[in-house]
Design a protein around this motif. Structure first.
Motif, short mmCIF file in Angstrom:
data_model
loop_
_atom_site.label_atom_id
_atom_site.label_comp_id
_atom_site.label_asym_id
_atom_site.label_seq_id
_atom_site.Cartn_x
_atom_site.Cartn_y
_atom_site.Cartn_z
N ASP A 86 -15.59 -3.09 -4.53
CA ASP A 86 -15.77 -3.36 -3.09
C ASP A 86 -14.56 -4.10 -2.52
O ASP A 86 -14.06 -3.77 -1.45
N LEU A 87 -14.09 -5.10 -3.23
CA LEU A 87 -12.94 -5.87 -2.77
C LEU A 87 -11.69 -4.99 -2.70
O LEU A 87 -10.92 -5.06 -1.74
N ILE A 88 -11.51 -4.16 -3.69
CA ILE A 88 -10.36 -3.26 -3.70
C ILE A 88 -10.41 -2.30 -2.53
O ILE A 88 -9.41 -2.04 -1.86
N GLU A 89 -11.60 -1.75 -2.22
CA GLU A 89 -11.73 -0.82 -1.10
C GLU A 89 -11.47 -1.52 0.23
O GLU A 89 -10.81 -0.96 1.12
N VAL A 90 -11.95 -2.73 0.39
CA VAL A 90 -11.72 -3.48 1.63
C VAL A 90 -10.23 -3.74 1.81
O VAL A 90 -9.67 -3.56 2.90
N LEU A 91 -9.57 -4.13 0.74
CA LEU A 91 -8.13 -4.39 0.82
C LEU A 91 -7.34 -3.13 1.13
O LEU A 91 -6.36 -3.16 1.86
N GLU A 92 -7.77 -2.01 0.57
CA GLU A 92 -7.07 -0.74 0.83
C GLU A 92 -7.32 -0.23 2.24
O GLU A 92 -6.48 0.45 2.82
N ASP A 93 -8.47 -0.56 2.82
CA ASP A 93 -8.80 -0.08 4.16
C ASP A 93 -8.15 -0.90 5.28
O ASP A 93 -8.16 -0.49 6.44
N ILE A 94 -7.59 -2.04 4.97
CA ILE A 94 -6.95 -2.86 6.00
C ILE A 94 -5.70 -2.13 6.48
O ILE A 94 -4.83 -1.76 5.68
#
Length: 125
Positions: free
Chosen positions: A24-32
């Protein structure tokens, strides 16, 4: 030479356990959408606009001060003969008057010949 090293050392800390990030954290960081470059640009634009607004504020304050000073300078009446009457100037005028009276008395008390000589000297100068 000294007790300290001449070159700074970089320390790297290695954890004893491997670090794992949640998906989840990786996806949030990639979506920024922002990158470091865009963040720097945004900060630069904010800084530029705040500096421009401060400069505009300072400019308007300076303009107000200048216009107040100008109106105050224009409203002062021009200097007349009263303002030229300083104590030093008045004493110089009195001294000059005394010298003129003394010379006039000398001319009146002098014989006719001396008067003629004095009259000739005035005509030359």
């Amino acid at each position: 030479m000294g007790a300290s090293e001449s070159k700074p050392t970089t320390r790297t800390f290695v954890p004893e356990v491997p670090v794992q990030f949640s998906q989840d954290l990786i996806e949030v960081l990639e979506d920024i959408p922002q990158s470091d470059f865009t963040r720097l640009q945004d900060n630069a634009l904010r800084l530029e606009s705040s500096v421009a607004s401060e400069l505009e504020k300072i400019k308007s304050e300076a303009h107000a001060i200048l216009s107040e000073s100008w109106s105050a300078a224009v409203s002062v009446p021009p200097a007349g003969p009263e303002s030229l009457a300083s104590p030093a100037l008045l004493s110089d005028i009195e001294t000059f008057k005394k010298h003129l009276v003394e010379r006039q008395q000398l001319l009146e008390n002098a014989p006719r010949k001396a008067r003629r000589v004095a009259m000739r000297r005035r005509g030359r100068s």
